[in-house]
Design a protein around this motif. Structure first.
Motif, PDB file in Angstrom:
ATOM      1  N   GLN A 197       0.833  -1.205   0.000  1.00 19.21           N
ATOM      2  CA  GLN A 197       0.000   0.000   0.000  1.00 19.21           C
ATOM      3  C   GLN A 197       0.863   1.248   0.000  1.00 19.21           C
ATOM      4  O   GLN A 197       0.635   2.201  -0.756  1.00 19.21           O
ATOM      5  CB  GLN A 197      -0.909  -0.034   1.236  1.00 19.21           C
ATOM      6  N   LYS A 200       2.510   1.903  -3.337  1.00 20.10           N
ATOM      7  CA  LYS A 200       1.538   2.413  -4.309  1.00 20.10           C
ATOM      8  C   LYS A 200       1.305   3.898  -4.124  1.00 20.10           C
ATOM      9  O   LYS A 200       1.354   4.696  -5.080  1.00 20.10           O
ATOM     10  CB  LYS A 200       0.243   1.635  -4.121  1.00 20.10           C
ATOM     11  N   THR A 201       1.032   4.261  -2.875  1.00 18.75           N
ATOM     12  CA  THR A 201       0.738   5.679  -2.619  1.00 18.75           C
ATOM     13  C   THR A 201       1.938   6.558  -2.970  1.00 18.75           C
ATOM     14  O   THR A 201       1.796   7.640  -3.545  1.00 18.75           O
ATOM     15  CB  THR A 201       0.358   5.898  -1.144  1.00 18.75           C
TER      16      THR A 201
END
Lengths: 345, 319
Positions: A197, A200-201
């Motif tokens: 996560q 990705k961010t």
């Protein structure tokens, strides 16, 4: 001095508290103050609370006759007949001198049993070599089958119980381990998801910044972008039906759709419009054909019954029966029209 | 098939050889076949009303000791001298007798014709049938008897040691005994009691497992004769179970007694008047109307003439 009746001791035990309390009146009758003073002067009494003890029970302990009797009934036979060993317990090598002499507590089950076990061990270690010297067999040979003190059924029960216990222990251990593993596995999984996560961010943020011109583009971002795009298009199993690029194409179906279907690319192709339906060629003029239906019919040549009342195409319209002023004759027949058409073409 | 038969024959031959060897060794020792000389026979039985534990313990002892004999239950009414006669009839020179009284079990061991006898209180009985004791031994094999060094210090313990040696030790070459020595009887002294354990010898290096049975003997008295005669020794630390139970009840009752006594004492010491007050002092005390409470308020309250209650009474009186 009546020392025989006076049996006093210091107050150091509390259990005879109540008895002395109740027998206080008796004390005063037996022992006078004068006597107490004399006793104290002689040093028999100490300061503090003094109680009168119960008379000590006389227990028989006739040492002399006991020794005589022992002499009498002792058997003077070889050791091999008696097989008795007197010894203290075997001490493990790591024990200190203090521990060896320690008074053991009878209430402590484990220590107590261990002590008895060690005593038996010591006796066995002393006796067995002696016996082996005397050529007495101590070990039972493998093929010697004889009746045992406990029956086979009993031994079987014992074995089963031991097995059961062992199995339950193993099961519980396994369960514990599994639980631990699950907890651990869960943690690891969570960490991995978090990491993904985060990545990705981070990437989206960087790309945004680049596109906005806030950050310098390095080859890295581009590469990642391309890779991302690739990854989107790469759907080797064709599992995502929403992605039009990775749909599987059935060529036969596509051909048939294009030929016979009415939607998609052929949406408006199969409807007639002004150009396609050939109104000029056929010669149908709406103005011309505005006569009434019956008059048109009359022109054609009478009412034909055999035709089931159905009117032909082109004549059914309201405009079909009205004669137009521009027209000299009626409409030419089918064959005529055909020949006209083919001639024109 | 042939191979198996051959092996069997070899084994049989070895057995035969071994047996003959043993016989030969015996004959070498004494010239002719050795006989069983140490003739000990123990009579193990119980009185009426004995619990199942004692019965099972008696049968376990008979299993372990090949020189033991059983007898029917004895009626206590007959008395202890009967036991000597029974032993004589059965040709036994030792006796183990279980006696039950109330909820307690007593054990008598005796050297029957003339010798000393001892009475014990038996506690913590565990029989051979318990599944926690995993060892096993040959039925009738001879035991090694292991005694605590304490047994050599005091004369009464010496007597007991001799008694136990003669009683529990299987005589050599007893017809029902097995030739191998594979278990140990342990007698230890702890807390002024004698603890009995039975272990199986697994390996020559001294590893043992417990076979059972287990019990604890609390010596009460030692007599000069068999089941009677002058008392040689009495255990000063022995508290009979009856006394023990009575003591427990007494302690429980003591709490109540203490409570009652303290209450009585409180009543006696309690004072009715805290201070000496002269009642005449209160005659001329005046209380302000604002400070009056309860009954005192009535002194300041006066009913008016026109009170409805008064008029009602007046009317009633008039009528």
């Amino acid at each position: 001095m009546e020392e025989n009746t006076l049996d006093v001791r210091e107050e150091n035990e509390e259990d005879s508290n109540s008895e002395s309390y109740s027998s206080e009146s008796d004390v005063e009758t037996e022992v006078t103050n004068r006597q107490l003073q004399d006793a104290f002067a002689d040093g028999l009494l100490q300061p503090g609370l003094n109680f009168i003890d119960k008379p000590v029970k006389e227990c028989a302990n006739d040492v002399g006759s006991m020794k005589d009797i022992l002499q009498e009934f002792t058997q003077n036979i070889d050791w091999i007949e008696r097989l008795d060993v007197t010894c203290g317990p075997v001490h493990p090598p790591g024990m200190t001198e203090e521990e060896k002499n320690e008074e053991f507590d009878v209430e402590d089950y484990f220590k107590r049993e261990l002590r008895f076990y060690r005593q038996a061990q010591a006796a066995a270690l002393e006796a067995l070599p002696k016996l082996n010297k005397m050529d007495v067999q101590t070990r039972r040979p493998e093929d010697y089958f004889a009746e045992m003190a406990k029956s086979d059924v009993q031994m079987k029960k014992i074995r089963e119980k031991l097995l059961k216990r062992q199995m339950s222990l193993d099961k519980s251990e396994k369960a514990k381990k599994l639980r631990e593993m699950r907890k651990f596995g869960k943690k690891v999984q969570q960490e991995v998801l978090h990491a993904r996560q985060k990545e990705k961010t981070e990437m989206t943020r960087r790309v945004k910044n680049i596109s906005k011109g806030k950050m310098q583009e390095t080859g890295e971002e581009l590469k990642k972008q391309q890779e991302k795009g690739k990854r989107r298009n790469q759907d080797p199993k064709g599992k995502n039906p929403n992605n039009p690029l990775t749909k599987k194409v059935n060529k036969k179906r596509e051909y048939k759709n294009s030929k016979f279907g009415f939607g998609g690319k052929t949406r408006r192709m199969k409807f007639n419009d002004k150009d396609s339906h050939g109104a000029e060629e056929d010669g149908f003029d709406a103005r011309r054909n505005q006569q009434s239906f019956s008059k048109q019919r009359m022109k054609k040549g009478g009412f034909k019954k055999g035709k089931g009342g159905g009117f032909k195409k082109g004549q059914g319209t309201a405009a079909g029966g009205i004669k137009k002023p521009g027209m000299k004759k009626g409409r030419p027949g089918k064959n005529k029209r055909k020949t006209m058409k083919s001639r024109r073409k | 098939m042939g191979k198996r038969k051959a092996i069997e024959q070899i084994v049989k031959r070895q057995k035969r050889l071994r047996n003959t060897e043993r016989v030969e060794s015996k004959t070498e020792k004494s010239g002719d076949k050795e006989k069983w000389t140490n003739k000990q026979r123990v009579l193990i039985f119980a009185s009426r009303g004995v619990s199942f534990l004692a019965r099972h313990l008696a049968s376990d002892l008979r299993t372990l000791m090949p020189h033991a004999r059983a007898d029917s239950k004895l009626d206590k009414a007959k008395g202890f001298f009967e036991i000597n006669e029974i032993c004589e009839m059965r040709n036994c020179n030792k006796c183990i007798f279980f006696e039950a009284r109330k909820r307690d079990m007593y054990l008598w061991t005796s050297n029957t014709p003339h010798g000393p006898s001892a009475k014990f209180l038996i506690e913590n009985i565990h029989t051979l049938a318990e599944l926690k004791m995993t060892g096993n031994c040959l039925r009738g094999s001879r035991p090694i008897l292991s005694f605590d060094p304490e047994f050599d210090n005091l004369p009464h313990y010496q007597i007991l040691k001799e008694l136990f040696t003669q009683m529990f030790g299987t005589p050599k070459l007893h017809p029902r005994s097995q030739p191998f020595i594979d278990h140990v009887f342990t007698f230890s002294i702890a807390d002024d009691r004698i603890w009995f354990r039975n272990y199986q010898i697994i390996e020559e290096d001294g590893s043992l497992t417990e076979i059972g049975p287990r019990f604890v003997l609390n010596p009460i008295k030692i007599f000069r004769g068999s089941f009677g005669g002058p008392m040689l020794y009495e255990n000063p630390k022995y508290v009979s179970p009856n006394q023990y139970r009575a003591q427990l009840k007494k302690n429980a009752g003591l709490r109540f007694k203490n409570k009652v006594e303290s209450q009585m004492g409180h009543q006696v010491r309690k004072m009715k008047d805290t201070y000496n007050i002269d009642p005449l002092d209160e005659i001329f005390t005046t209380i302000k109307p604002e400070d009056a409470k309860g009954q005192e308020k009535l002194t300041y309250y006066r009913r008016k003439r026109s009170h409805p209650k008064d008029t009602g009474e007046k009317i009633a009186a008039a009528l």
